[in-house]
Design an enzyme around this catalytic site. Structure first.
Site, mmCIF file in Angstrom:
data_model
loop_
_atom_site.group_PDB
_atom_site.id
_atom_site.type_symbol
_atom_site.label_atom_id
_atom_site.label_comp_id
_atom_site.label_asym_id
_atom_site.label_seq_id
_atom_site.Cartn_x
_atom_site.Cartn_y
_atom_site.Cartn_z
ATOM 1 N N ARG A 224 0.730 -1.181 0.057
ATOM 2 C CA ARG A 224 -0.070 0.219 -0.119
ATOM 3 C C ARG A 224 0.997 1.245 0.045
ATOM 4 O O ARG A 224 0.571 2.224 -0.701
ATOM 5 C CB ARG A 224 -0.823 0.034 1.143
ATOM 6 C CG ARG A 224 -2.079 -1.079 1.084
ATOM 7 C CD ARG A 224 -2.883 -0.798 2.117
ATOM 8 N NE ARG A 224 -2.754 -1.127 3.422
ATOM 9 C CZ ARG A 224 -2.848 -2.381 3.847
ATOM 10 N NH1 ARG A 224 -3.429 -3.155 3.185
ATOM 11 N NH2 ARG A 224 -2.607 -2.669 5.243
ATOM 12 N N ALA A 291 -17.115 -7.326 -8.078
ATOM 13 C CA ALA A 291 -15.755 -6.868 -8.909
ATOM 14 C C ALA A 291 -15.776 -7.355 -10.449
ATOM 15 O O ALA A 291 -15.479 -6.525 -11.347
ATOM 16 C CB ALA A 291 -14.421 -7.095 -8.351
ATOM 17 N N ASP A 311 -6.754 -6.566 -5.622
ATOM 18 C CA ASP A 311 -6.370 -7.202 -4.583
ATOM 19 C C ASP A 311 -7.520 -8.408 -4.072
ATOM 20 O O ASP A 311 -8.070 -8.223 -2.901
ATOM 21 C CB ASP A 311 -6.009 -6.513 -3.277
ATOM 22 C CG ASP A 311 -5.568 -7.195 -2.159
ATOM 23 O OD1 ASP A 311 -4.928 -8.309 -2.227
ATOM 24 O OD2 ASP A 311 -5.597 -6.611 -0.913
ATOM 25 N N CYS A 351 -3.195 -13.770 -3.380
ATOM 26 C CA CYS A 351 -2.784 -14.546 -2.096
ATOM 27 C C CYS A 351 -2.881 -16.023 -2.082
ATOM 28 O O CYS A 351 -3.004 -16.699 -0.828
ATOM 29 C CB CYS A 351 -3.495 -13.727 -0.826
ATOM 30 S SG CYS A 351 -5.298 -13.952 -1.015
#
Length: 407
Positions: A224, A291, A311, A351
């Site tokens: 970030r 999204a 993300d 991730c």
């Protein structure tokens, strides 16, 4: 309780023909690597591990119902007891203080109030997570052995950090695969489960009880901060924005206009509150939405951005889910590439530790090919330094975050 917590009733002997991962520093023993088990070990007990000749390799906790049957705690010939646990927790916290003092955790050099204090295997306490949010600590015990050691871990955290309270987020689905119940609640003391903490230059409110993971994506903290050079004057889209982490940093670093999208209305509400808290509401708009659908709609509408940030949550929580995850990652990156101006930027993450860095890069190459765009790699990053990585255990480096220029 103490005797049961730390007793060593068994010994595991490994097969002769195996890759010497354990000796090379990997902390896991898989079921297929075990030849014999001696003693009366029960799931969660600490056992000795020996090679096929009987040579001592270490101690770890045992769960015969898991593919990861032993998680190594120590390679030294020493008891796993309360002093051992206290030593591990103190060492983990001292490492975070060292990182902060040298600027690895951001510009502030005092002991961090927002940090991962214990990062499981990489801190020598397998399957134990402890995150500090101001004056509370949120913990997870993600395996049977970690659950067994939890009382000693709590004692050590209290002695080391003196928190007002320690809250358990033992509602992660992986616990069910270990045969553990899903639960959350205060284990020691009490405190606010909506603490306001410093995330670099920003103050953010965290949802410790209902939020993702332990309440905030601490692993993206350094990433970030790293978007700052891409933001001045930019039109920014933060898809999968959760409570606004990347979007807030973009606005703080002088983006002209920021849009954040997340499927959770609760996360959007907290993101909006965080924007107001930091006097950034004039440049950020948050909205709830899927999204995938939003990226398609923005492409159809001809919307163009200078910077798009992706993300998403893990799309591959198991190896069996990997094919679907690959399709999902390609889809969102393909759609993002269609709404970025030539010379603009894509910051994209995965991730999913089942998805390798090489496979993630290949997904991006193929998405760029389909979008008739070229990508220039600016930086290839991982999780923040307070989420350390064991070089011999690639599973501990799960986060991939690429900074790309779109040509």
């Amino acid at each position: 309780m103490a005797d049961r917590q730390f007793r060593e009733p068994g010994r595991v002997r490994l097969v002769r023909h195996r890759t010497p991962r354990l000796e090379m520093g990997h902390p896991w023993v898989f079921r297929s690597e075990i030849e014999t088990t001696d003693g009366t070990a029960q799931p969660g007990d600490v056992v000795e591990v020996a090679d096929h000749r009987g040579r001592y390799l270490g101690r770890g906790f045992w769960n015969p119902d898991s593919q990861i049957t032993v998680r190594l705690l120590t390679r030294e010939d020493r008891p796993v007891d309360a002093p051992f646990i206290h030593e591990r927790v103190r060492a983990a916290w001292q490492h975070r203080i060292w990182l902060a003092a040298r600027g690895f955790l951001g510009p502030r050099t005092d002991p961090p109030s927002l940090a991962r204090v214990v990062n499981a295997e990489a801190d020598g306490l397998p399957a134990v997570i402890a995150d500090r949010f101001g004056d509370i600590v949120v913990v997870q015990a993600l395996a049977r052995g970690a659950e067994r050691l939890l009382p000693a871990v709590l004692d050590a955290l209290e002695a080391t950090l003196q928190p007002r309270g320690i809250f358990a987020r033992n509602d992660a689905p992986v616990r069910a695969r270990e045969g553990l119940p899903l639960a959350k609640g205060w284990l020691r003391g009490t405190g606010s489960l909506r603490p306001v903490v410093d995330d670099g230059p920003l103050q953010v409110e965290v949802d410790g009880e209902g939020g993702q993971k332990t309440g905030y994506f601490l692993d993206q903290a350094a990433n970030r901060r790293a978007i700052a050079p891409l933001c001045p004057g930019a039109r920014v889209l933060d898809a999968f924005c959760y409570t606004g982490g990347f979007a807030l940093h973009a606005a703080y670093h002088d983006a002209a206009e920021v849009t954040g999208i997340d499927s959770s209305s609760e996360a959007i509400e907290l993101a909006t509150t965080n924007a107001e808290r930091n006097s950034l509401s004039d440049r950020i708009r948050f909205r709830a939405g899927n999204a995938f659908d939003e990226l398609r709609a923005l492409h159809r509408a001809g919307q163009i951005y200078d910077l798009v940030i992706l993300d998403p949550p893990s799309f591959a929580r198991s190896r069996a889910a990997l094919p679907g995850a690959i399709r999902g990652y390609k889809e969102i990156n393909l759609r993002a590439l269609g709404i970025i101006r030539p010379g603009g930027f894509l910051v994209t993450s995965s991730c999913s530790y089942h998805l390798s860095a090489e496979d993630f890069r290949q997904i991006l190459v193929e998405a760029a090919w389909d979008a008739r765009r070229s990508l220039r790699l600016l930086d290839e990053r991982g999780q923040s330094p307070d989420h350390p990585v064991l070089l011999a255990a690639p599973e501990t480096r799960y986060l991939k975050c690429l900074f790309l220029q779109v040509l």
